[in-house]
Design a protein around this motif. Structure first.
Motif, mmCIF file in Angstrom:
data_model
loop_
_atom_site.group_PDB
_atom_site.id
_atom_site.type_symbol
_atom_site.label_atom_id
_atom_site.label_comp_id
_atom_site.label_asym_id
_atom_site.label_seq_id
_atom_site.Cartn_x
_atom_site.Cartn_y
_atom_site.Cartn_z
ATOM 1 N N ASP A 2 0.628 -1.141 -0.093
ATOM 2 C CA ASP A 2 -0.004 -0.001 -0.001
ATOM 3 C C ASP A 2 0.989 1.102 0.056
ATOM 4 O OD1 ASP A 2 -0.636 1.837 2.419
ATOM 5 O OD2 ASP A 2 -0.078 -0.186 3.347
ATOM 6 N N ASP A 3 2.136 1.197 0.500
ATOM 7 C CA ASP A 3 2.998 2.247 0.589
ATOM 8 C C ASP A 3 3.404 2.855 -1.062
ATOM 9 O OD1 ASP A 3 3.106 2.937 3.179
ATOM 10 O OD2 ASP A 3 4.612 1.422 3.323
ATOM 11 N N ILE A 6 0.310 4.568 -2.325
ATOM 12 C CA ILE A 6 0.191 5.778 -2.075
ATOM 13 C C ILE A 6 1.517 6.800 -2.549
ATOM 14 C CG2 ILE A 6 0.591 7.343 -0.112
ATOM 15 C CD1 ILE A 6 -2.109 5.945 0.226
ATOM 16 N N SER A 40 -13.990 8.905 -1.682
ATOM 17 C CA SER A 40 -13.413 8.836 -0.297
ATOM 18 C C SER A 40 -14.028 7.588 0.516
ATOM 19 C CB SER A 40 -13.773 10.126 0.346
ATOM 20 O OG SER A 40 -13.269 9.980 1.518
ATOM 21 N N GLY A 44 -11.727 4.925 1.917
ATOM 22 C CA GLY A 44 -11.868 4.587 3.306
ATOM 23 C C GLY A 44 -12.242 3.042 3.665
ATOM 24 N N VAL A 47 -9.031 1.321 3.308
ATOM 25 C CA VAL A 47 -7.999 1.705 4.485
ATOM 26 C C VAL A 47 -8.559 1.068 5.609
ATOM 27 C CG1 VAL A 47 -7.339 3.517 6.288
ATOM 28 C CG2 VAL A 47 -7.455 3.894 3.767
ATOM 29 N N THR A 53 -2.879 2.824 3.791
ATOM 30 C CA THR A 53 -2.525 3.229 5.170
ATOM 31 C C THR A 53 -3.384 4.613 5.313
ATOM 32 O OG1 THR A 53 -0.470 4.067 4.483
ATOM 33 C CG2 THR A 53 -0.411 1.778 5.283
ATOM 34 N N GLN A 54 -3.738 5.106 4.071
ATOM 35 C CA GLN A 54 -3.969 6.464 4.356
ATOM 36 C C GLN A 54 -5.083 6.570 2.996
ATOM 37 O OE1 GLN A 54 -1.218 9.245 4.328
ATOM 38 N NE2 GLN A 54 -0.684 9.211 2.100
ATOM 39 N N ASN A 55 -5.877 7.666 3.272
ATOM 40 C CA ASN A 55 -6.843 8.222 2.208
ATOM 41 C C ASN A 55 -6.567 9.218 1.454
ATOM 42 O OD1 ASN A 55 -9.315 8.573 0.672
ATOM 43 N ND2 ASN A 55 -10.873 8.293 2.235
ATOM 44 N N PRO A 56 -5.867 9.259 0.121
ATOM 45 C CA PRO A 56 -5.589 10.312 -0.443
ATOM 46 C C PRO A 56 -6.713 11.132 -0.918
ATOM 47 C CG PRO A 56 -5.289 8.614 -1.787
ATOM 48 C CD PRO A 56 -5.858 7.996 -0.505
ATOM 49 N N ARG A 58 -9.362 12.378 0.724
ATOM 50 C CA ARG A 58 -9.317 13.283 1.928
ATOM 51 C C ARG A 58 -8.647 14.547 1.597
ATOM 52 N NH1 ARG A 58 -9.161 10.451 7.427
ATOM 53 N NH2 ARG A 58 -7.384 9.760 6.351
ATOM 54 N N ASP A 59 -7.567 14.245 1.353
ATOM 55 C CA ASP A 59 -6.420 15.574 1.106
ATOM 56 C C ASP A 59 -6.905 16.472 -0.458
ATOM 57 O OD1 ASP A 59 -5.532 14.873 3.364
ATOM 58 O OD2 ASP A 59 -3.865 13.551 2.480
#
Length: 182
Positions: A2-3, A6, A40, A44, A47, A53-56, A58-59
């Motif tokens: 997952d890294d 991202i 999202s 989500g 995740v 590991t994160q939800n891009p 949302r950013d």
């Protein structure tokens, strides 16, 4: 991993942002907001299940749905000019537009709301008008009177004296029963 996913999104220079801007350009801000919400939620879910590991999404930068041309009110001279023009237009008078437009000017009602006013919604003694419905066009059925969508749509408005007098004269001139349109 997952890294890597991202990192790929970040290397792509804000893929969610670019995609949402493309949706906005092609389909409008409302559709872009809806797309952002769905994306999202999907990311989500990934995740929550440890796929990322994160939800891009949302950013991603916010999407503005402000109208390009915000609504504006008539000035008093513009309203007077409109009413004068309608009063001297035989076709407008035959279609009862001066009274309808005067009611809209006096109350701030939308067209559908003004068309949905029944005599039982008008209290000439108190000088008020209750908004409880709107007229909408339904494909295949025509114009229908429907209750307002929300509790805030249902409201009681105080009318100016000139409007109360106009409605009082109108109630005498027409067969005003409680369930007939004003």
């Amino acid at each position: 991993g997952d890294d890597a996913a991202i990192a790929w999104v970040h290397r792509r220079g804000g893929l969610p942002d670019r995609h949402l801007r493309a949706v906005e350009a092609k389909h409008g801000a409302a559709m872009a907001k809806q797309t952002k919400t769905v994306l999202s939620q999907v990311i989500g879910l990934a995740v929550r299940h440890d796929a990322l590991t994160q939800n891009p999404v949302r950013d991603a930068s916010p999407i503005s749905t402000k109208p390009k041309n915000p609504p504006r009110a008539f000035t008093a001279p513009q309203a007077t000019q409109l009413m004068a023009a309608l009063t001297y237009d035989d076709q407008a008078v035959a279609r009862d537009l001066p009274a309808l437009i005067a009611t809209m000017l006096a109350s701030g009602l939308r067209l559908g709301e003004a068309c949905a006013v029944l005599w039982r919604c008008v209290d000439l003694q108190a000088g008020t008008l209750e908004v409880e419905a709107t007229v909408v066009r339904i494909k295949g059925k025509g114009l229908l009177r429907k209750a307002t969508k929300t509790a805030t749509g249902r409201r009681i408005l105080r009318l100016p004296k000139w409007s109360i007098e106009m409605l009082r004269e109108r109630s005498r001139a027409v067969s005003a029963t409680p369930d007939t349109p004003v």
